[in-house]
Scaffold this active site. Sequence first.
Site, PDB file in Angstrom:
ATOM      1  N   GLU A  40       0.818  -1.216   0.000  1.00 46.22           N
ATOM      2  CA  GLU A  40       0.000   0.000   0.000  1.00 46.22           C
ATOM      3  C   GLU A  40       0.857   1.272   0.000  1.00 46.22           C
ATOM      4  O   GLU A  40       0.515   2.254  -0.645  1.00 46.22           O
ATOM      5  CB  GLU A  40      -0.961   0.007   1.195  1.00 46.22           C
ATOM      6  CG  GLU A  40      -2.117  -0.982   1.062  1.00 46.22           C
ATOM      7  CD  GLU A  40      -2.981  -0.735  -0.173  1.00 46.22           C
ATOM      8  OE1 GLU A  40      -3.014   0.396  -0.689  1.00 46.22           O
ATOM      9  OE2 GLU A  40      -3.621  -1.698  -0.633  1.00 46.22           O
ATOM     10  N   TYR A 123      -6.037   7.060   4.009  1.00 41.76           N
ATOM     11  CA  TYR A 123      -6.204   5.991   3.005  1.00 41.76           C
ATOM     12  C   TYR A 123      -5.504   4.706   3.425  1.00 41.76           C
ATOM     13  O   TYR A 123      -6.107   3.626   3.455  1.00 41.76           O
ATOM     14  CB  TYR A 123      -5.685   6.426   1.619  1.00 41.76           C
ATOM     15  CG  TYR A 123      -5.508   5.212   0.758  1.00 41.76           C
ATOM     16  CD1 TYR A 123      -6.630   4.550   0.264  1.00 41.76           C
ATOM     17  CD2 TYR A 123      -4.249   4.647   0.544  1.00 41.76           C
ATOM     18  CE1 TYR A 123      -6.507   3.366  -0.450  1.00 41.76           C
ATOM     19  CE2 TYR A 123      -4.119   3.468  -0.164  1.00 41.76           C
ATOM     20  CZ  TYR A 123      -5.239   2.835  -0.658  1.00 41.76           C
ATOM     21  OH  TYR A 123      -5.116   1.656  -1.331  1.00 41.76           O
ATOM     22  N   ASP A 141      -9.067   6.012  -2.166  1.00 43.98           N
ATOM     23  CA  ASP A 141      -7.981   6.546  -2.984  1.00 43.98           C
ATOM     24  C   ASP A 141      -8.578   7.160  -4.260  1.00 43.98           C
ATOM     25  O   ASP A 141      -9.798   7.326  -4.365  1.00 43.98           O
ATOM     26  CB  ASP A 141      -6.951   5.458  -3.306  1.00 43.98           C
ATOM     27  CG  ASP A 141      -7.495   4.418  -4.276  1.00 43.98           C
ATOM     28  OD1 ASP A 141      -8.717   4.418  -4.565  1.00 43.98           O
ATOM     29  OD2 ASP A 141      -6.691   3.596  -4.772  1.00 43.98           O
TER      30      ASP A 141
END
Length: 386
Positions: A40, A123, A141
């Site tokens: 991520e 996020y 996102d």
Amino acid sequence: MNQTEQKKFFSQHLLEWYMHNKRDLPWRRHRNPYYIWVSEIMLQQTRVDTVIPYFHRFIERFPTVEDLADAPEQDVLKCWEGLGYYSRARNLQTAAKQVKEHHGGQVPDDKQSVFALKGVGPYTAGAVLSIAFNKPEPAVDGNVMRVLSRYFLIEEDIMKGSTRSFMEGLVVELIPEGRASDFNQALMELGALVCTPKSPHCLTCPVMEHCSARLEGVEESLPVKTKAKPPRPEFRVVALVEGSGEHAGKVLIRQRPQEGLLARMWELPHVQVPQSRSGRLPDEPAMDILAGALLEEGITARPTGYMMDAEHTFSHIHWNLQVYSCREEELTLAAETKAVYTLEHEVEDAEPIHRWICEEDMARYAFPNVFLKIIREYFNGKQTAG
DNA sequence: AATACGGGGAG
DNA sequence: CTCCCAGTATT
């Protein structure tokens, strides 16, 4: 169809579509929170195809949180070399130390602790909590905002914080009971594969029949987004210093400052020059400025001729680089030049760290792409000529 | 709310 | 070429 039904339709059909269409990605092969976290961070501002080889190398080099926490920072930066936004790498290692120190090396699964990790914002916290631990948290996102803005015809500017907050609330409503992990990934997968920025593939979209933007024929003009300012141009004169005597066959590099742009990475010595009216500076004055700058830095070398131009665009700066070959002066002459110079000038404090490196040494220093390109060009030319 | 912070891909 | 992509930290 009312809005409740539109939401239910969306969640059910999107999830069903994902279960049959999800890509086989390295970080999806195990539910390892560390893998998911690393992926991520890498995926911030970066495409899946670019990330994949970096992810493999990174996990091979740092298999666990503790391996990452205990590694030299330069090793972490070297592993990130070319991926960009290097603060992500520095922050990731800082966070790994936090996890080792405060969570016994296990990625925490509570919102408070995950959000407290360096480099983890709204996020990424949502992504780790939902994807790794199946917690019903939103992970909003750019893909998600694009999909939602189209399906629900949301015309607010997605660059505004208030719009993202609204989307987060919407996602929480949409997550099917017990399916946060798959649903959040489904949302992003649809944005990446079908609901693309330009010419979305509506005919293969699982939720097209109730997509508000599609029904209105405005899918191409969403999401609404203020565009970024263009990068400001900067002109720089760069020295590729070839060593003499004991440094023969080597080139001189220096480490960048501790903070700011490309912090603590390595580069060729260079100096910014004022932008002339015609753009680039002619060779003569460029080499003069460079000669002075090298001396100022304690480098006893003189420019010998033009080598190449290079350009590099960051999000906020555009670098125009003029590279000049330089020759390290012989020791006795160098000492003399330096002595005269220090007599006439104040001695600089906080001089940058310099190193003489050969081609093989490049594997041990992390460079931004633009300098990698120049140095490789130099060594390749050497090989061909010799 | 505005700015700093990289690098690639598509057309 | 031009345009697009768009998370987090800092201020």
